[in-house]
Design a protein around this motif. Structure first.
Motif, PDB file in Angstrom:
ATOM      1  N   TRP A   1     -25.844 -27.899   3.555  1.00 57.69           N
ATOM      2  CA  TRP A   1     -26.044 -28.462   2.222  1.00 57.69           C
ATOM      3  C   TRP A   1     -26.342 -27.359   1.231  1.00 57.69           C
ATOM      4  CZ3 TRP A   1     -25.134 -33.512   1.376  1.00 57.69           C
ATOM      5  CH2 TRP A   1     -25.058 -34.333   2.500  1.00 57.69           C
ATOM      6  N   CYS A   2     -25.957 -27.580   0.002  1.00 60.41           N
ATOM      7  CA  CYS A   2     -26.317 -26.673  -1.083  1.00 60.41           C
ATOM      8  C   CYS A   2     -27.845 -26.601  -1.116  1.00 60.41           C
ATOM      9  CB  CYS A   2     -25.772 -27.209  -2.403  1.00 60.41           C
ATOM     10  SG  CYS A   2     -26.244 -26.218  -3.836  1.00 60.41           S
ATOM     11  N   ASP A   3     -28.368 -25.427  -1.367  1.00 59.07           N
ATOM     12  CA  ASP A   3     -29.819 -25.290  -1.398  1.00 59.07           C
ATOM     13  C   ASP A   3     -30.357 -25.007  -2.794  1.00 59.07           C
ATOM     14  OD1 ASP A   3     -28.947 -22.712  -1.675  1.00 59.07           O
ATOM     15  OD2 ASP A   3     -29.919 -21.955   0.128  1.00 59.07           O
ATOM     16  N   CYS A   4     -29.602 -25.439  -3.817  1.00 56.90           N
ATOM     17  CA  CYS A   4     -30.048 -25.203  -5.197  1.00 56.90           C
ATOM     18  C   CYS A   4     -31.276 -26.043  -5.543  1.00 56.90           C
ATOM     19  CB  CYS A   4     -28.920 -25.453  -6.191  1.00 56.90           C
ATOM     20  SG  CYS A   4     -28.469 -27.182  -6.370  1.00 56.90           S
ATOM     21  N   ALA A   5     -31.420 -27.207  -4.897  1.00 55.57           N
ATOM     22  CA  ALA A   5     -32.563 -28.094  -5.135  1.00 55.57           C
ATOM     23  C   ALA A   5     -32.724 -28.988  -3.905  1.00 55.57           C
ATOM     24  CB  ALA A   5     -32.342 -28.950  -6.380  1.00 55.57           C
ATOM     25  N   PRO A   6     -33.933 -29.444  -3.621  1.00 57.54           N
ATOM     26  CA  PRO A   6     -34.141 -30.288  -2.433  1.00 57.54           C
ATOM     27  C   PRO A   6     -33.345 -31.594  -2.452  1.00 57.54           C
ATOM     28  CG  PRO A   6     -36.248 -29.567  -3.327  1.00 57.54           C
ATOM     29  CD  PRO A   6     -35.180 -29.146  -4.301  1.00 57.54           C
ATOM     30  N   THR A   7     -32.968 -32.059  -3.624  1.00 60.49           N
ATOM     31  CA  THR A   7     -32.240 -33.329  -3.711  1.00 60.49           C
ATOM     32  C   THR A   7     -30.744 -33.154  -3.969  1.00 60.49           C
ATOM     33  OG1 THR A   7     -32.787 -33.481  -6.048  1.00 60.49           O
ATOM     34  CG2 THR A   7     -34.276 -34.603  -4.499  1.00 60.49           C
ATOM     35  N   CYS A   8     -30.254 -31.919  -3.961  1.00 58.25           N
ATOM     36  CA  CYS A   8     -28.824 -31.686  -4.183  1.00 58.25           C
ATOM     37  C   CYS A   8     -28.029 -32.333  -3.051  1.00 58.25           C
ATOM     38  CB  CYS A   8     -28.518 -30.197  -4.250  1.00 58.25           C
ATOM     39  SG  CYS A   8     -26.766 -29.860  -4.564  1.00 58.25           S
ATOM     40  N   THR A   9     -26.974 -33.029  -3.401  1.00 54.88           N
ATOM     41  CA  THR A   9     -26.178 -33.755  -2.409  1.00 54.88           C
ATOM     42  C   THR A   9     -24.785 -33.146  -2.224  1.00 54.88           C
ATOM     43  OG1 THR A   9     -25.446 -35.338  -4.077  1.00 54.88           O
ATOM     44  CG2 THR A   9     -27.417 -35.918  -2.789  1.00 54.88           C
ATOM     45  N   TYR A  10     -24.662 -31.836  -2.494  1.00 50.97           N
ATOM     46  CA  TYR A  10     -23.396 -31.138  -2.285  1.00 50.97           C
ATOM     47  C   TYR A  10     -23.369 -30.600  -0.860  1.00 50.97           C
ATOM     48  CZ  TYR A  10     -19.503 -27.918  -2.786  1.00 50.97           C
ATOM     49  OH  TYR A  10     -18.313 -27.258  -2.618  1.00 50.97           O
ATOM     50  N   LEU A  11     -22.410 -31.090  -0.096  1.00 51.78           N
ATOM     51  CA  LEU A  11     -22.230 -30.702   1.292  1.00 51.78           C
ATOM     52  C   LEU A  11     -21.114 -29.668   1.355  1.00 51.78           C
ATOM     53  CD1 LEU A  11     -22.001 -33.253   4.170  1.00 51.78           C
ATOM     54  CD2 LEU A  11     -20.266 -31.505   3.940  1.00 51.78           C
ATOM     55  N   ARG A  12     -21.376 -28.532   1.981  1.00 51.76           N
ATOM     56  CA  ARG A  12     -20.395 -27.453   2.073  1.00 51.76           C
ATOM     57  C   ARG A  12     -19.550 -27.605   3.338  1.00 51.76           C
ATOM     58  NH1 ARG A  12     -23.234 -22.822   2.882  1.00 51.76           N
ATOM     59  NH2 ARG A  12     -25.143 -23.981   3.202  1.00 51.76           N
ATOM     60  N   THR A  13     -18.231 -27.521   3.177  1.00 48.51           N
ATOM     61  CA  THR A  13     -17.321 -27.597   4.311  1.00 48.51           C
ATOM     62  C   THR A  13     -16.495 -26.325   4.460  1.00 48.51           C
ATOM     63  OG1 THR A  13     -15.645 -28.723   2.981  1.00 48.51           O
ATOM     64  CG2 THR A  13     -17.186 -30.110   4.227  1.00 48.51           C
ATOM     65  N   ALA A  14     -16.860 -25.301   3.709  1.00 45.47           N
ATOM     66  CA  ALA A  14     -16.212 -23.994   3.778  1.00 45.47           C
ATOM     67  C   ALA A  14     -17.151 -22.994   3.106  1.00 45.47           C
ATOM     68  CB  ALA A  14     -14.863 -24.024   3.055  1.00 45.47           C
ATOM     69  N   PRO A  15     -16.938 -21.709   3.337  1.00 42.41           N
ATOM     70  CA  PRO A  15     -17.729 -20.717   2.607  1.00 42.41           C
ATOM     71  C   PRO A  15     -17.541 -20.888   1.090  1.00 42.41           C
ATOM     72  CG  PRO A  15     -16.561 -19.692   4.433  1.00 42.41           C
ATOM     73  CD  PRO A  15     -16.039 -21.099   4.316  1.00 42.41           C
ATOM     74  N   ALA A  16     -18.572 -20.573   0.330  1.00 38.89           N
ATOM     75  CA  ALA A  16     -18.568 -20.795  -1.123  1.00 38.89           C
ATOM     76  C   ALA A  16     -17.393 -20.121  -1.822  1.00 38.89           C
ATOM     77  CB  ALA A  16     -19.886 -20.322  -1.726  1.00 38.89           C
ATOM     78  N   ASP A  17     -16.951 -18.975  -1.338  1.00 36.62           N
ATOM     79  CA  ASP A  17     -15.861 -18.269  -2.022  1.00 36.62           C
ATOM     80  C   ASP A  17     -14.495 -18.944  -1.848  1.00 36.62           C
ATOM     81  OD1 ASP A  17     -15.463 -17.629   0.668  1.00 36.62           O
ATOM     82  OD2 ASP A  17     -15.211 -15.481   0.293  1.00 36.62           O
ATOM     83  N   ARG A  18     -14.419 -19.985  -1.035  1.00 34.96           N
ATOM     84  CA  ARG A  18     -13.162 -20.722  -0.864  1.00 34.96           C
ATOM     85  C   ARG A  18     -13.025 -21.883  -1.838  1.00 34.96           C
ATOM     86  NH1 ARG A  18     -11.681 -22.178   4.548  1.00 34.96           N
ATOM     87  NH2 ARG A  18      -9.953 -23.113   3.441  1.00 34.96           N
ATOM     88  N   ALA A  19     -14.094 -22.215  -2.555  1.00 33.17           N
ATOM     89  CA  ALA A  19     -14.078 -23.381  -3.443  1.00 33.17           C
ATOM     90  C   ALA A  19     -13.176 -23.156  -4.649  1.00 33.17           C
ATOM     91  CB  ALA A  19     -15.491 -23.708  -3.901  1.00 33.17           C
ATOM     92  N   GLY A  20     -12.405 -24.180  -4.973  1.00 38.33           N
ATOM     93  CA  GLY A  20     -11.579 -24.166  -6.173  1.00 38.33           C
ATOM     94  C   GLY A  20     -12.266 -24.956  -7.271  1.00 38.33           C
TER      95      GLY A  20
END
Length: 110
Positions: A44-63
């Motif tokens: 999970w994204c760790d920007c905030a305890p309630t962030c609901t962004y689930l990572r399915t690849a390394p961050a540098d792959r995001a479009g």
């Protein structure tokens, strides 16, 4: 020594993967539905305890392109990877993931 691959998302959150695959197929996107079955759970994204962004690849792959899957309200927002052939992550809005499995102890609180 290389790090082990993250677990398959289907092994961590099988109900989510089933929903995504069925919805993508019903939307005429069988290729993307197959891609969902190969997604890895990168945490999970760790920007905030309630962030609901689930990572399915390394961050540098995001479009920069997102699509949402819903019925009456957006339930899941999918973020494409740079090649638009798979997904780098997803925002889980109105989808009940159930209790956190042992492989996902950082499931955000809501």
């Amino acid at each position: 020594m290389s790090e082990p691959e993250p677990p398959l998302l289907a092994d961590v959150h099988p109900a989510l993967v089933s929903f995504l695959k069925a919805t993508l197929i019903s939307e005429g996107e069988p290729g993307l539905a197959r891609a969902v079955g190969r997604l890895r759970f990168h945490g999970w994204c760790d920007c905030a305890p309630t962030c609901t962004y689930l990572r399915t690849a390394p961050a540098d792959r995001a479009g920069g392109t997102w699509i949402h899957l819903d019925d009456e309200a957006p339930r899941v927002w999918l973020q494409f990877d740079r090649n638009h052939t798979s997904f780098a992550g997803m925002e889980i809005c109105e989808f009940d993931l159930g209790p956190p499995p042992a492989s996902d102890l950082d499931l955000p609180s809501r």
